[in-house]
Scaffold this motif. Structure first.
Motif, short mmCIF file in Angstrom:
data_model
loop_
_atom_site.label_atom_id
_atom_site.label_comp_id
_atom_site.label_asym_id
_atom_site.label_seq_id
_atom_site.Cartn_x
_atom_site.Cartn_y
_atom_site.Cartn_z
N ARG A 17 0.85 -1.21 0.00
CA ARG A 17 0.00 0.00 0.00
C ARG A 17 0.88 1.25 0.00
O ARG A 17 0.64 2.20 -0.74
CB ARG A 17 -0.89 -0.02 1.23
CG ARG A 17 -1.91 1.10 1.28
CD ARG A 17 -2.76 1.00 2.52
NE ARG A 17 -3.54 -0.24 2.56
CZ ARG A 17 -3.71 -0.99 3.65
NH1 ARG A 17 -3.12 -0.65 4.77
NH2 ARG A 17 -4.48 -2.07 3.61
N LEU A 18 1.94 1.21 0.80
CA LEU A 18 2.86 2.36 0.87
C LEU A 18 3.47 2.61 -0.50
O LEU A 18 3.56 3.75 -0.96
CB LEU A 18 3.95 2.08 1.91
CG LEU A 18 5.01 3.16 2.08
CD1 LEU A 18 4.39 4.48 2.54
CD2 LEU A 18 6.08 2.70 3.07
N LYS A 19 3.86 1.55 -1.18
CA LYS A 19 4.48 1.72 -2.51
C LYS A 19 3.47 2.26 -3.52
O LYS A 19 3.80 3.09 -4.37
CB LYS A 19 5.05 0.38 -2.98
CG LYS A 19 6.20 -0.11 -2.09
CD LYS A 19 6.80 -1.41 -2.60
CE LYS A 19 7.96 -1.84 -1.72
NZ LYS A 19 8.61 -3.08 -2.21
N PHE A 20 2.22 1.83 -3.41
CA PHE A 20 1.18 2.39 -4.29
C PHE A 20 0.97 3.87 -3.97
O PHE A 20 0.91 4.72 -4.85
CB PHE A 20 -0.14 1.63 -4.13
CG PHE A 20 -0.25 0.38 -4.95
CD1 PHE A 20 -0.23 -0.87 -4.35
CD2 PHE A 20 -0.34 0.44 -6.34
CE1 PHE A 20 -0.33 -2.04 -5.11
CE2 PHE A 20 -0.44 -0.72 -7.11
CZ PHE A 20 -0.43 -1.96 -6.49
N GLN A 21 0.89 4.17 -2.65
CA GLN A 21 0.68 5.59 -2.25
C GLN A 21 1.79 6.48 -2.80
O GLN A 21 1.56 7.62 -3.19
CB GLN A 21 0.70 5.70 -0.72
CG GLN A 21 -0.58 5.31 -0.02
CD GLN A 21 -0.42 5.43 1.50
OE1 GLN A 21 0.65 5.14 2.03
NE2 GLN A 21 -1.44 5.89 2.16
N LEU A 22 3.00 5.97 -2.84
CA LEU A 22 4.15 6.75 -3.31
C LEU A 22 4.20 6.84 -4.83
O LEU A 22 5.05 7.52 -5.39
CB LEU A 22 5.45 6.14 -2.77
CG LEU A 22 5.74 6.40 -1.29
CD1 LEU A 22 6.76 5.41 -0.75
CD2 LEU A 22 6.23 7.83 -1.09
N GLY A 23 3.30 6.10 -5.50
CA GLY A 23 3.28 6.16 -6.96
C GLY A 23 4.34 5.29 -7.60
O GLY A 23 4.60 5.38 -8.80
N LEU A 24 4.95 4.41 -6.81
CA LEU A 24 6.07 3.62 -7.32
C LEU A 24 5.62 2.56 -8.32
O LEU A 24 6.37 2.17 -9.20
CB LEU A 24 6.83 2.96 -6.16
CG LEU A 24 7.65 3.92 -5.31
CD1 LEU A 24 8.19 3.24 -4.07
CD2 LEU A 24 8.80 4.52 -6.13
N PHE A 25 4.39 2.10 -8.19
CA PHE A 25 3.91 1.10 -9.17
C PHE A 25 3.60 1.79 -10.48
O PHE A 25 3.82 1.27 -11.56
CB PHE A 25 2.67 0.37 -8.64
CG PHE A 25 2.99 -0.74 -7.70
CD1 PHE A 25 2.93 -0.55 -6.32
CD2 PHE A 25 3.41 -1.99 -8.18
CE1 PHE A 25 3.25 -1.58 -5.44
CE2 PHE A 25 3.73 -3.02 -7.31
CZ PHE A 25 3.65 -2.81 -5.93
#
Ligand code: GLC
Length: 749
Positions: free
Chosen positions: A348-356
């Motif tokens: 979720r954190l990686k999605f929030q950061l836009g990394l995906f």
């Protein structure tokens, strides 16, 4: 505040006051889709954080990073400075691992990243929340431009322990000030949208109680009542959680016998249960593995199970989850759901950061350079460094130094007159510059700024840098003595080495290191005026200087703009307004000593009074109290008023007071509001900070300052661990520090 700085502060702190959504339906759906595709091995891999090209802890097993990444065994990399390598690692993760899950890069951005600001304890002394938020906005801009997605800050540990090397990383001893600063830091780093390329995730740490370790020693035992934990440790963490901090980091220490990393009570019951926080919890450096050293876990399987069940989602640096989590599942010590929930938080954190959506969002070589070390960053660094400096003494008005000052020759003398090494004027926690090697020419030393500035004012200036480093076995004081003899004014620059400030830098004495007070005594011969400037990272004791030197300025560790900020304050261009965020003791024997203490049944008013709580050989009064700081002008407080003498539980009380600048120069004053609950079910602190306001007044100007108090400000944790306000009498105090106050009483019905 200079116009450019005011503009910066306004621009940077315009971030909307909205909390970062811990998740959105879209992100949750995408997490579930991905989770279903993942093998157990890949899931545990996301819970694994490996260290990069800087090590900030004990030796841990290192294996081939790229093959680990390809196998999907690396969820995050911490402390990696090389930008190109980060691109390679991300490419390996996204293009070579089976599911292409991007890596999140974490870093200790503690007081600036490439542009170094005053240490956090100094920033706290400014009480300038807008500027603190603006500094973190700059730090986030630099760090994100250099490929970091996540900072291991704000460190929000409150502490009353000057021996503790990490007291420099926090905001001092007070829950209210600590909470306000925690909020400002989270908002500065995270902005309003973590998916923006110039915002990074925060990490409130170290959860919890690290600042209360016995003996002021890192990693040592912490034991306290639930009431004290909730009153004196938790408020800044709660504020960080409420401000939307995306992650937390648990602490190395045991709390009431259980290592924090496997402490279910604080991580699950309080943080996730009571506070409803649903971010991602990372361990501290190998603190999962260290549960075995504590003796509370028998092996890697036991450690993995106990830490996961207690709420620790990611294992920093130690690789214990990689070794033991699979077996813990096979043995039924943990469930698949527990593993999945931890992995959800990481994803979720990686999605929030836009990394995906764009794994290289923070790895853009084109924009990198243009966002690093902009000149305006230094403007704000200089302004806050000046605002953080605390004027402790100014007998006879020795300061400020102006063209009409009654002296001609000024001698700058001391180990910190013109130091170029040891990360002096900074701290160990400036890893964005590298571990030890850094470009010291970026630091403006006192001599570099003061000599030309004072000479331009018509003074003759000499500089005598005294080498007191370990390498200088024979310290030659002769030059210092001669320089002092030839001068009309001596500015003595003493303090601590930058590399002696931070983690694993605790001390057993608070005296100025390497006998520096001797220098102050030496240069004070011939009774000429002496100004002592201290570059300190913690409360220190300097009894001879305190008694005998007319002017003492705390400069803390001011960062890159040390010299320029010092010029601004010493020459009066900036009127000092700093106020102590932590009590300065007379001696180590008084520690712990703090302003918000209980009255006891036998408080000591006068030293030596028998049958009272005191010492035979020392006063119980500190050298300088919480909230203390002088100005080049004076402020008069008068006419404290209440809107009502009594309020009901649902009413708000207004406390007003008039403040006049009775001096001849403009100045900024931090007006502080405290309460004392006189009729609670348990003993309450003799003062509790409940509000403050920074006001700038011209000579002769008067301002009415108003504080509002409601039931929520009057609540406390009682013995039944209820957070409630009791009807009864309260005192309200308002003043320019925690001791010199006007007071008035009111009743809560
Ligand atoms: C250190 C510190 C922690 C830091 C981490 C990564 O040991 O305790 O504050 O964020 O390791 O450097």
């Amino acid at each position: 505040m200079r116009p450019i700085v005011a503009l910066l502060v306004m621009l940077f702190s315009l971030s909307a006051r909205t909390q970062i959504p811990t998740s959105t339906p879209d992100i949750d759906a995408r997490v579930e889709v991905l989770l279903k595709k993942m093998t157990l091995d890949e899931k545990i891999g996301q819970m694994n954080q490996v260290t990069g090209d800087i090590s900030t802890g004990t030796n841990v097993a290192q294996s081939d990073m790229m093959s680990q990444i390809r196998s999907g065994h690396v969820g995050s990399v911490l402390s990696h400075t090389n930008f190109d390598n980060k691109i390679k690692m991300q490419e390996e993760a996204v293009k070579k691992s089976r599911l292409g899950i991007p890596i999140i890069f974490g870093f200790d951005v503690i007081h600036g990243y490439k542009t170094i600001f005053p240490i956090p304890l100094a920033q706290a002394a400014s009480w300038d929340l807008a500027s603190i938020e603006a500094l973190e906005r700059i730090a986030a801009t630099e760090a994100s431009s250099d490929g970091q997605n996540w900072t291991f800050s704000p460190m929000v540990d409150l502490s009353r322990e000057p021996r503790w090397g990490r007291v420099m990383e926090g905001a001092g001893e007070d829950p209210y000030l600590g909470a306000r600063i925690a909020e400002a830091r989270v908002k500065g780093f995270q902005g309003t949208d973590l998916a923006q390329p110039n915002t990074i995730a925060t990490c409130a740490k170290h959860f919890a109680g690290y600042g209360f370790s016995e003996g002021g020693r890192d990693y040592n035992t912490v034991d306290m009542s639930e009431q004290r934990l909730r009153e004196f440790v938790m408020p800044p963490f709660k504020a960080a959680a409420d401000a939307g901090s995306a992650t937390f980091m648990n602490a190395f220490n045991t709390l009431n016998g259980t290592p924090c990393t496997m402490n279910k009570h604080i991580q699950e019951d309080m943080l996730r249960g009571e506070w409803k926080w649903n971010g991602m919890m990372v361990s501290d450096w190998n603190s999962v593995g260290e549960t075995m050293v504590h003796g509370s876990a028998s092996d890697v399987v036991d450690a993995s199970a106990k830490c996961l069940i207690a709420g620790c989602d990611m294992d920093m640096a130690g690789g214990t989850y990689m070794l033991g989590m699979k077996k813990a599942l096979e043995e039924g010590r943990v469930t698949q759901d527990q593993i999945d929930e931890a992995v959800r938080r990481v994803l979720r954190l990686k999605f929030q950061l836009g990394l995906f959506d764009n794994p290289f969002l923070y790895l853009n070589a084109k924009t990198r350079e243009q966002n690093l070390e902009k000149p305006e960053y230094r403007d704000l660094a200089r302004s806050v460094a000046a605002e953080s400096m605390v004027l402790l003494k100014n007998d006879g008005g020795v300061l400020p130094i102006t063209p009409s000052s009654p002296f001609k020759k000024i001698a700058l003398i001391g180990p910190y007159a013109d130091s170029r090494g040891n990360k002096d004027y900074m701290s160990f926690w400036t890893l964005g510059l590298g571990m030890r090697e850094y470009d010291s020419t970026k630091v403006v030393t006192p001599a570099m700024a003061l000599k030309p500035a004072l000479e331009a004012m018509g003074f003759e200036v000499t500089v005598t840098q005294i080498c007191m480093d370990a390498a200088c076995t024979e310290v030659d004081y002769s030059a210092a003595l001669k320089a002092a003899r030839d001068a009309d004014l001596v500015i003595c620059l003493l303090g601590e080495r930058g590399l002696d400030c931070g983690e694993s830098r605790c001390v057993s004495s608070l005296e100025l290191p390497r006998g520096q007070e001797t220098i102050a005594r030496m240069v004070s011969r011939g009774n000429k005026p002496v100004v002592t400037v201290l570059f300190n990272s913690r409360p220190l004791v300097f009894p001879w200087i305190t008694e005998n030197v007319p002017a003492i300025l705390l400069a803390w560790q001011p960062g890159f703009e040390a010299g320029n900020a010092l010029v601004d304050v010493l020459t009066g261009k900036v009127n000092p307004s700093g106020k102590l965020p932590i009590t300065f003791p007379r001696n180590l024997g008084q520690v712990p000593i703090y302003y918000n203490h209980l009255n006891t049944g036998r408080p000591q008013e006068t030293m030596g009074t028998m049958w009272t709580s005191g010492y035979l050989d020392s006063s119980v009064q500190p050298a300088w109290p919480f909230g203390f700081g002088l100005s080049y002008t004076q402020f008069r407080y008068f006419d404290i008023q209440l809107s009502k003498s009594a309020i009901s539980m649902d009413e708000t009380l207004e406390v007003s007071i008039n403040v006049t600048n009775t001096g001849s120069v403009a100045g900024t004053e931090v007006v502080q509001c405290y309460i004392h609950d006189l009729s609670a079910d348990i003993a309450r602190p003799v003062k509790e900070l409940k509000g403050f306001e920074r006001i700038k007044l011209n000579p002769g100007e008067t301002r009415k300052v108003v504080f509002k108090l409601s039931k929520d400000d009057l609540r406390y944790w009682n013995q039944d661990i209820q957070f409630k306000a009791d009807p009864g009498k309260f005192k309200v105090f308002v003043g320019g520090n925690s001791q010199d106050v006007k007071e008035v009483e009111f009743t809560l019905r």
